[in-house]
Scaffold this motif. Sequence first.
Motif, PDB file in Angstrom:
ATOM      1  N   MET A   1       0.843  -1.185   0.000  1.00  0.00           N
ATOM      2  CA  MET A   1       0.000   0.000   0.000  1.00  0.00           C
ATOM      3  C   MET A   1       0.883   1.240   0.000  1.00  0.00           C
ATOM      4  O   MET A   1       1.476   1.579   0.996  1.00  0.00           O
ATOM      5  N   PRO A   2       1.031   1.910  -1.137  1.00  0.00           N
ATOM      6  CA  PRO A   2       1.852   3.121  -1.183  1.00  0.00           C
ATOM      7  C   PRO A   2       1.212   4.233  -0.369  1.00  0.00           C
ATOM      8  O   PRO A   2       0.063   4.159   0.007  1.00  0.00           O
ATOM      9  N   MET A   3       1.969   5.318  -0.162  1.00  0.00           N
ATOM     10  CA  MET A   3       1.443   6.432   0.621  1.00  0.00           C
ATOM     11  C   MET A   3       0.356   7.157  -0.140  1.00  0.00           C
ATOM     12  O   MET A   3      -0.651   7.564   0.410  1.00  0.00           O
ATOM     13  N   THR A   4       0.547   7.332  -1.461  1.00  0.00           N
ATOM     14  CA  THR A   4      -0.473   7.994  -2.280  1.00  0.00           C
ATOM     15  C   THR A   4      -1.310   6.915  -2.923  1.00  0.00           C
ATOM     16  O   THR A   4      -0.780   6.030  -3.566  1.00  0.00           O
ATOM     17  N   ARG A   5      -2.642   6.974  -2.767  1.00  0.00           N
ATOM     18  CA  ARG A   5      -3.454   5.868  -3.225  1.00  0.00           C
ATOM     19  C   ARG A   5      -4.812   6.340  -3.710  1.00  0.00           C
ATOM     20  O   ARG A   5      -5.233   7.445  -3.429  1.00  0.00           O
ATOM     21  N   THR A   6      -5.496   5.466  -4.414  1.00  0.00           N
ATOM     22  CA  THR A   6      -6.836   5.786  -4.887  1.00  0.00           C
ATOM     23  C   THR A   6      -7.831   5.304  -3.866  1.00  0.00           C
ATOM     24  O   THR A   6      -8.097   4.117  -3.776  1.00  0.00           O
ATOM     25  N   GLY A   7      -8.365   6.198  -3.067  1.00  0.00           N
ATOM     26  CA  GLY A   7      -9.424   5.821  -2.161  1.00  0.00           C
ATOM     27  C   GLY A   7      -8.950   5.012  -0.993  1.00  0.00           C
ATOM     28  O   GLY A   7      -8.337   3.986  -1.155  1.00  0.00           O
ATOM     29  N   THR A   8      -9.251   5.447   0.216  1.00  0.00           N
ATOM     30  CA  THR A   8      -8.913   4.699   1.418  1.00  0.00           C
ATOM     31  C   THR A   8     -10.013   4.890   2.438  1.00  0.00           C
ATOM     32  O   THR A   8     -10.377   6.014   2.748  1.00  0.00           O
ATOM     33  N   THR A   9     -10.628   3.850   2.864  1.00  0.00           N
ATOM     34  CA  THR A   9     -11.581   3.959   3.955  1.00  0.00           C
ATOM     35  C   THR A   9     -10.786   3.939   5.244  1.00  0.00           C
ATOM     36  O   THR A   9     -11.330   4.132   6.299  1.00  0.00           O
ATOM     37  N   SER A  10     -10.248   3.633   4.438  1.00  0.00           N
ATOM     38  CA  SER A  10      -9.231   3.847   5.287  1.00  0.00           C
ATOM     39  C   SER A  10      -8.913   5.298   4.854  1.00  0.00           C
ATOM     40  O   SER A  10      -9.201   5.780   3.804  1.00  0.00           O
ATOM     41  N   LEU A 225       5.112  -5.994   1.047  1.00  0.00           N
ATOM     42  CA  LEU A 225       6.529  -5.611   1.048  1.00  0.00           C
ATOM     43  C   LEU A 225       6.805  -5.231  -0.387  1.00  0.00           C
ATOM     44  O   LEU A 225       6.717  -6.078  -1.288  1.00  0.00           O
ATOM     45  N   HIS A 226       7.102  -3.949  -0.627  1.00  0.00           N
ATOM     46  CA  HIS A 226       7.225  -3.498  -2.010  1.00  0.00           C
ATOM     47  C   HIS A 226       8.374  -2.520  -2.179  1.00  0.00           C
ATOM     48  O   HIS A 226       9.104  -2.204  -1.226  1.00  0.00           O
ATOM     49  N   VAL A 227       8.528  -1.992  -3.369  1.00  0.00           N
ATOM     50  CA  VAL A 227       9.608  -1.072  -3.709  1.00  0.00           C
ATOM     51  C   VAL A 227       9.309   0.326  -3.141  1.00  0.00           C
ATOM     52  O   VAL A 227       8.148   0.761  -3.090  1.00  0.00           O
ATOM     53  N   ASN A 228      10.361   1.027  -2.738  1.00  0.00           N
ATOM     54  CA  ASN A 228      10.215   2.378  -2.199  1.00  0.00           C
ATOM     55  C   ASN A 228       9.506   3.326  -3.155  1.00  0.00           C
ATOM     56  O   ASN A 228       9.735   3.288  -4.380  1.00  0.00           O
ATOM     57  N   GLY A 229       8.687   4.194  -2.583  1.00  0.00           N
ATOM     58  CA  GLY A 229       8.154   5.334  -3.307  1.00  0.00           C
ATOM     59  C   GLY A 229       8.954   6.560  -2.889  1.00  0.00           C
ATOM     60  O   GLY A 229      10.155   6.487  -2.662  1.00  0.00           O
ATOM     61  N   LYS A 230       8.274   7.699  -2.747  1.00  0.00           N
ATOM     62  CA  LYS A 230       8.978   8.938  -2.389  1.00  0.00           C
ATOM     63  C   LYS A 230       9.164   9.123  -0.882  1.00  0.00           C
ATOM     64  O   LYS A 230       9.956   9.945  -0.448  1.00  0.00           O
ATOM     65  N   GLY A 231       8.413   8.375  -0.073  1.00  0.00           N
ATOM     66  CA  GLY A 231       8.519   8.551   1.377  1.00  0.00           C
ATOM     67  C   GLY A 231       7.899   7.391   2.116  1.00  0.00           C
ATOM     68  O   GLY A 231       7.904   6.254   1.629  1.00  0.00           O
ATOM     69  N   SER A 238       8.491  -0.915   2.732  1.00  0.00           N
ATOM     70  CA  SER A 238       9.118  -0.757   1.425  1.00  0.00           C
ATOM     71  C   SER A 238      10.630  -0.754   1.542  1.00  0.00           C
ATOM     72  O   SER A 238      11.186  -0.376   2.577  1.00  0.00           O
ATOM     73  N   VAL A 239      11.282  -1.191   0.483  1.00  0.00           N
ATOM     74  CA  VAL A 239      12.746  -1.280   0.405  1.00  0.00           C
ATOM     75  C   VAL A 239      13.185  -0.820  -0.981  1.00  0.00           C
ATOM     76  O   VAL A 239      12.363  -0.731  -1.902  1.00  0.00           O
ATOM     77  N   PRO A 240      14.477  -0.535  -1.184  1.00  0.00           N
ATOM     78  CA  PRO A 240      14.954  -0.171  -2.520  1.00  0.00           C
ATOM     79  C   PRO A 240      14.665  -1.272  -3.532  1.00  0.00           C
ATOM     80  O   PRO A 240      14.561  -2.455  -3.184  1.00  0.00           O
ATOM     81  N   ALA A 241      14.558  -0.873  -4.796  1.00  0.00           N
ATOM     82  CA  ALA A 241      14.203  -1.818  -5.862  1.00  0.00           C
ATOM     83  C   ALA A 241      15.183  -2.984  -5.948  1.00  0.00           C
ATOM     84  O   ALA A 241      14.775  -4.140  -6.149  1.00  0.00           O
TER      85      ALA A 241
END
Length: 273
Positions: A1-10, A225-231, A238-241
Amino acid sequence: MPMTRTGTTSPRRTPERRGKPPYRTPAGPRRAPRGRAARHAVAPVVCTALLTVAALAPSAAAGSAVPLPHRMADTGGGDQLITAEAPTADATGGTVVWWQRRIGRWRQAGSAPARFGSGGLIEGTTRVQGTSTTPTGLYGLPFAFGTEPAPPGTAVPYRRVGPDSWWCEDNASAAYNRWVDPRPADCAAAESERLADYPVQYGRALVTGFNYDRPVHGRGAGIFLHVNGKGATAGCVSVPAGAMARILSWLRPSAHPHLALGTAYGPTALTRY
């Protein structure tokens, strides 16, 4: 789940001086010891201090010498483990380490800097969706996915992201916390993630078993567990690619790998899991 996302009921005591006192003349004050006598007067203090340091050193060294998995309450029973540790519960950065067990001993296979949710870390069983917190605990790793091809040597199940690949996060949907392709009618787009919208973060990713086997609606969905975004993330790790690619190439389903999320100390300490 990246920091910027489409819709969160979160979210030490100074050793007491011992030994004979210096000679005091009947008519004068106590004289300070000189020469050999001075050395004998100081020796007990030095010895006591050295013994104190020697007594403390083994316990301090023991904790750092024992690999983290050996200090954990549970590692999932397999021979591969990924640990994601933050220094404190309100931290958004830490370290991911992947471990291999051979002949009963865990050895580090690699490490990388990690990012956590912008809301910090929280016990997984009490997490609430939409809080941007990373859930602590010990989790399985069902499968991997990505907008990019699987790295060479990948053995875990890997799904390529397509234009209709979604992760359903709609609490009202029967497909809650599941990959869907295409998105079903009962899974609102505004409450879910279209995976192709995050080509960097979801270039390569691992699904975690948080709230996955028996999803509790409202607890959270799409923790990867995914690739880093901007923050910081919205709850994932997240970790480096390059690190993400190495992890995927290293994982072996036959080793029953798990991911342990937690902090260095406190109620969410990794050693509790």
